[in-house]
Design an enzyme around this catalytic site. Structure first.
Site, PDB file in Angstrom:
ATOM      1  N   LYS A  31       0.816  -1.225   0.000  1.00 20.81           N
ATOM      2  CA  LYS A  31       0.000   0.000   0.000  1.00 20.81           C
ATOM      3  C   LYS A  31       0.841   1.262   0.000  1.00 20.81           C
ATOM      4  CE  LYS A  31      -4.410  -1.945   1.138  1.00 20.81           C
ATOM      5  NZ  LYS A  31      -5.440  -2.270   2.098  1.00 20.81           N
ATOM      6  N   ARG A  84      -3.357 -10.516   4.602  1.00 20.03           N
ATOM      7  CA  ARG A  84      -3.803 -10.456   3.187  1.00 20.03           C
ATOM      8  C   ARG A  84      -2.658  -9.855   2.381  1.00 20.03           C
ATOM      9  NH1 ARG A  84      -6.054  -6.853  -0.341  1.00 20.03           N
ATOM     10  NH2 ARG A  84      -7.650  -7.666  -1.738  1.00 20.03           N
TER      11      ARG A  84
HETATM   12  N1  HH2 Z   1      -7.473  -3.918   0.702  1.00 27.26           N
HETATM   13  C1  HH2 Z   1      -7.814  -3.914  -0.609  1.00 27.26           C
HETATM   14  C2  HH2 Z   1      -8.873  -4.713  -1.066  1.00 27.26           C
HETATM   15  N2  HH2 Z   1      -9.545  -5.514  -0.224  1.00 27.26           N
HETATM   16  N3  HH2 Z   1      -9.890  -6.360   1.958  1.00 27.26           N
HETATM   17  C3  HH2 Z   1      -9.572  -6.379   3.262  1.00 27.26           C
HETATM   18  N4  HH2 Z   1     -10.242  -7.170   4.098  1.00 27.26           N
HETATM   19  N5  HH2 Z   1      -8.550  -5.595   3.759  1.00 27.26           N
HETATM   20  C4  HH2 Z   1      -7.839  -4.770   2.963  1.00 27.26           C
HETATM   21  O1  HH2 Z   1      -6.932  -4.067   3.486  1.00 27.26           O
HETATM   22  C5  HH2 Z   1      -8.157  -4.715   1.574  1.00 27.26           C
HETATM   23  C6  HH2 Z   1      -9.212  -5.545   1.094  1.00 27.26           C
HETATM   24  C7  HH2 Z   1      -7.062  -3.059  -1.559  1.00 27.26           C
HETATM   25  O2  HH2 Z   1      -5.942  -3.709  -2.049  1.00 27.26           O
HETATM   26  P1  HH2 Z   1      -5.875  -4.537  -3.416  1.00 27.26           P
HETATM   27  O3  HH2 Z   1      -6.919  -5.594  -3.476  1.00 27.26           O
HETATM   28  O4  HH2 Z   1      -4.510  -5.033  -3.599  1.00 27.26           O
HETATM   29  O5  HH2 Z   1      -6.112  -3.459  -4.552  1.00 27.26           O
HETATM   30  P2  HH2 Z   1      -7.388  -3.030  -5.391  1.00 27.26           P
HETATM   31  O6  HH2 Z   1      -8.449  -2.624  -4.428  1.00 27.26           O
HETATM   32  O7  HH2 Z   1      -6.880  -1.891  -6.232  1.00 27.26           O
HETATM   33  O8  HH2 Z   1      -7.837  -4.207  -6.206  1.00 27.26           O
END
Ligand code: HH2
Length: 327
Positions: free
Chosen positions: A272, A307
């Site tokens: 992040k 995660r």
């Molecule tokens: N962060 C993201 C998405 N889903 N779910 C939980 N439970 N906790 C988190 O911190 C979280 C999440 C955002 O990260 P990412 O999936 O890598 O990116 P994007 O939302 O751009 O797909």
């Protein structure tokens, strides 16, 4: 000649308690906003919530950390968008993550990065369901659906998912609670301030740790009221969701406060922005080392589910951490 003392690990001592039945021991707690209290002086109900062993999630024991591998089947996710929109490639990436140590896979069809655009239900189902169906045939690890929408969650569960990961903690879609309750699956309730479109515009809190804790306590109560038992609830502070660098660091340094909710804690800090800001690393996929450092800091405060994008690096670091601290 001076002799240095020799230390060995000890079982839980008098005056100590085990956090969430897991690998961390503690003898004092910090009362927010100030003050320290010995375990022996704690209110019995508070002590019970802090210490009771957590129920397994999708068969995964919560007395050891679990790695949730991130599989974004989106064109626009902040670090892996566009890579895995083809089912075959997504399945290959998932298979590799499981071989590297992921014990859960989290499939997302809508980016929730700051400024991300809304995705229609049909489109989100089209992106996620074929991958989930194939993964549930090919692999035996539990599959989580990362969605704010009840209809997407329902379709994903029918295709073989067994956990719901809702970054809006059931606030975006009023039907989410009944979908989780009726299906009898666990749900992760994450804190967010605002929606992905605007959440990083000017996030403001008077006391971020207390406010996140209070919000999550309210969402846990809402889940319980909807018929989702505590054994199927997970909480998450929502790193980067309506938070500045200082907010993220305050939450990570006080992470263990979330155990007072009596349910497992999930942390998603992987790659992040705040890691890039602190280390001056612009490219998200080059933030692996910082991400691993955050993962270990979370484990040191008893977080049960990590995660992450970089499963191999996280699993290697975790193995060493466990060999030293929690053999
Ligand atoms: N962060 C993201 C998405 N889903 N779910 C939980 N439970 N906790 C988190 O911190 C979280 C999440 C955002 O990260 P990412 O999936 O890598 O990116 P994007 O939302 O751009 O797909």
């Amino acid at each position: 000649m001076s002799q240095s003392p020799i230390y060995r690990s000890l079982p839980t001592l008098a005056g100590q308690a085990r956090l969430a039945g897991g690998w961390c021991r503690f003898d004092t707690v910090e009362r927010l906003p100030g003050g320290v209290c010995a375990v022996d002086d704690l209110d019995p109900e508070v002590l019970r919530k802090l210490t009771s062993p957590r129920a397994a999630i999708c068969g995964l024991p919560m007395d050891r950390p679990q790695i949730m591998g991130i599989l974004n089947v989106t064109p626009d996710s902040f670090s892996d968008g566009g890579r895995l929109t083809d089912v075959g490639r997504a399945v290959d990436a998932a298979t590799q993550m499981v071989a590297q140590g992921a014990t859960i896979l989290d499939i997302g069809g809508e980016s929730t990065r700051p400024g991300a655009a809304y995705v229609e239900v049909e489109e989100e189902i089209e992106r996620t369901v074929p991958v989930i169906a194939e993964l549930s045939r090919e692999l035996s690890v539990p599959i989580s659906i990362d969605t704010r929408k009840a209809a997407v969650a329902k379709a994903a569960l029918e295709a073989g998912a067994s956990l719901i990961n809702d970054v809006s903690a059931m606030e975006f879609d009023p039907n989410m609670a009944s979908v989780a309750a009726e299906a009898g699956v666990p749900i992760c309730l994450m804190h967010a301030q605002g929606t992905p479109e605007t959440m990083q515009d000017n996030p403001t809190y008077e006391d971020v740790v207390r406010e996140v804790l209070k919000h999550l306590a309210g969402r846990v109560d809402a889940a319980l009221a909807a018929g989702i038992p505590a054994e199927r609830i997970i909480v998450d502070p929502g790193i980067g969701f309506g938070k500045t660098l200082e907010h993220n660091l305050a939450l990570l340094s006080h992470l263990s406060v979330l155990h007072s909710l009596g349910v497992p804690v999930l942390v998603g800090a992987s790659r992040k922005r705040f890691i890039g800001t602190l280390t001056n690393v612009e490219a998200a996929d080059e933030r692996v080392h910082g991400s691993v450092a955050v993962a270990l800091a979370a484990v040191a405060q008893g977080a049960q589910i990590l995660r992450v994008h970089d499963v191999e690096a996280t699993a290697q670091a975790l193995k060493i951490w466990q060999a030293i601290h929690a053999p």
